[in-house]
Each structure stands twice: as structure tokens, then as C-alpha cells.
Design a protein around this motif. Structure first.
Motif, short mmCIF file in Angstrom:
data_model
loop_
_atom_site.label_atom_id
_atom_site.label_comp_id
_atom_site.label_asym_id
_atom_site.label_seq_id
_atom_site.Cartn_x
_atom_site.Cartn_y
_atom_site.Cartn_z
N LEU A 8 0.87 -1.17 0.00
CA LEU A 8 0.00 0.00 0.00
C LEU A 8 0.91 1.22 0.00
N ILE A 9 0.94 1.96 -1.10
CA ILE A 9 1.85 3.10 -1.21
C ILE A 9 1.60 4.13 -0.12
N SER A 10 0.36 4.21 0.38
CA SER A 10 0.03 5.17 1.43
C SER A 10 0.76 4.88 2.74
N GLN A 11 1.22 3.63 2.93
CA GLN A 11 1.95 3.27 4.14
C GLN A 11 3.45 3.56 4.03
N LYS A 12 3.88 4.04 2.88
CA LYS A 12 5.28 4.36 2.62
C LYS A 12 6.22 3.19 2.95
N PRO A 13 5.98 2.03 2.32
CA PRO A 13 6.81 0.86 2.62
C PRO A 13 8.15 0.87 1.89
N PHE A 14 9.06 0.05 2.39
CA PHE A 14 10.39 -0.11 1.83
C PHE A 14 10.65 -1.59 1.58
N ALA A 15 11.41 -1.89 0.54
CA ALA A 15 11.94 -3.23 0.33
C ALA A 15 13.42 -3.15 0.72
N LEU A 16 13.86 -4.05 1.56
CA LEU A 16 15.21 -3.99 2.12
C LEU A 16 16.11 -5.08 1.56
N ASP A 17 17.37 -4.76 1.39
CA ASP A 17 18.38 -5.76 1.10
C ASP A 17 18.86 -6.26 2.46
N LEU A 18 18.33 -7.40 2.89
CA LEU A 18 18.61 -7.89 4.25
C LEU A 18 20.09 -8.11 4.51
N ALA A 19 20.85 -8.41 3.46
CA ALA A 19 22.29 -8.65 3.63
C ALA A 19 23.05 -7.37 4.00
N THR A 20 22.45 -6.21 3.80
CA THR A 20 23.14 -4.95 4.09
C THR A 20 22.77 -4.34 5.43
N ILE A 21 21.87 -4.98 6.16
CA ILE A 21 21.45 -4.41 7.45
C ILE A 21 22.58 -4.50 8.46
N THR A 22 22.89 -3.35 9.03
CA THR A 22 23.89 -3.28 10.08
C THR A 22 23.33 -2.45 11.22
N ALA A 23 23.81 -2.71 12.42
CA ALA A 23 23.38 -1.92 13.57
C ALA A 23 24.45 -1.99 14.66
N GLU A 24 24.52 -0.92 15.42
CA GLU A 24 25.40 -0.84 16.57
C GLU A 24 24.58 -0.32 17.75
N GLN A 25 25.01 -0.69 18.94
CA GLN A 25 24.35 -0.20 20.16
C GLN A 25 25.35 0.54 21.01
N SER A 26 24.86 1.50 21.74
CA SER A 26 25.71 2.18 22.70
C SER A 26 24.87 2.53 23.92
N PRO A 27 25.52 2.55 25.08
CA PRO A 27 24.77 2.87 26.29
C PRO A 27 24.37 4.34 26.31
N GLN A 28 23.23 4.58 26.92
CA GLN A 28 22.69 5.93 27.09
C GLN A 28 22.17 6.00 28.53
N GLY A 29 23.08 6.19 29.47
CA GLY A 29 22.72 6.08 30.88
C GLY A 29 22.39 4.64 31.20
#
Length: 134
Positions: A8-29
Motif C-alpha cells: 500500500l503506497i500510502s503506508q510508505k513501505p520499503f523493500a530492504l536488502d537484508l544482507a546490508t542491514i547493520t546496527a550498533e548499540q551504545s549505552p545511554q545512561g
């Protein structure tokens, strides 16, 4: 993120390249902050014209009480992420005009994805998983 079974274009969806997903975490208090990104494609409509877009999608979340396994793509996507600003578009094709990179090699790579993507609207291009929304 929520994986929608239907486009549904109204939901502004994305198709993702799952192999490119990266994430990092850092403490915030006593909480955690997650920041990452994924290569993505999406459709948007402006003035009655549908456009195929290619770029990156920022993935982030503030004030998490628990850590996320950043080695697990599904755990990252399930982390109630925010991306209120949408994707960073690097190339766009509306069927007549290309907007984006000026380097011929990059432009050719973008159009190799965007042209067939727009022709097959709203089919997800090969190599991408979708449709994902926030």
C-alpha cells in the motif's frame, strides 16, 4: 518495523536488502541506543507520477531498556525502530527522467534496478525483501 503482506503506497513501505542491514548499540545512561542502516528501494508518488527510488534507510531507536542482538537481522527489524525521516534517496526514476548520481557507472547501476522496478510496479525487485514499514 512491520512486514506488510500487501503493498500500500500510502503506508510508505520499503523493500530492504537484508544482507546490508547493520546496527550498533551504545549505552545511554541506564538505557541503550541503536543505530544502523540498510540498502533499500521504495516507490513514492508525487503529482500523480509514481517514482522508483533507491538509497539507504536509517534504522534507529532511543531509550531501549534491553539490548538487541545486532548480529540477528530479524531482531534488529523487530526492535520497534524509528525512521520518521524516511530513506536517503540516491537515485530516482519516474519513467522519463533520472535524478541522482552523476557518475555514469553509478547511474547505470541505479537504472538497472529502477527501470524494471517501475515497469513491474509494485513488485519487489530481486534481492530485496518487503514490504517493510514503520
Amino acid at each position: 518495523m512491520i512486514r506488510s503482506p500487501k503493498f500500500l503506497i500510502s503506508q510508505k513501505p520499503f523493500a530492504l536488502d537484508l544482507a546490508t542491514i547493520t546496527a550498533e548499540q551504545s549505552p545511554q545512561g541506564d538505557r541503550w541506543y541503536l543505530s544502523g542502516h540498510a540498502d533499500a528501494v521504495w516507490f513514492r508518488r508525487k503529482d500523480g507520477t509514481t517514482r522508483a527510488c533507491i538509497g539507504t534507510l536509517g534504522l534507529w531507536r532511543h531509550h531501549m531498556t534491553d539490548q538487541v542482538d545486532v548480529t540477528d537481522v530479524q531482531a534488529i527489524l523487530a526492535a520497534d525502530l524509528d525512521s520518521r525521516y524516511g530513506g536517503d534517496c540516491y537515485g530516482r526514476w519516474d519513467g522519463e527522467r533520472y535524478w541522482g548520481a552523476q557518475e555514469p557507472e553509478v547511474m547505470a547501476r541505479h537504472l538497472a534496478v529502477l527501470r524494471p522496478m517501475l515497469d513491474a510496479y509494485p513488485t519487489i525487485p530481486a534481492g530485496y525483501d518487503g514490504w517493510w514499514r514503520f
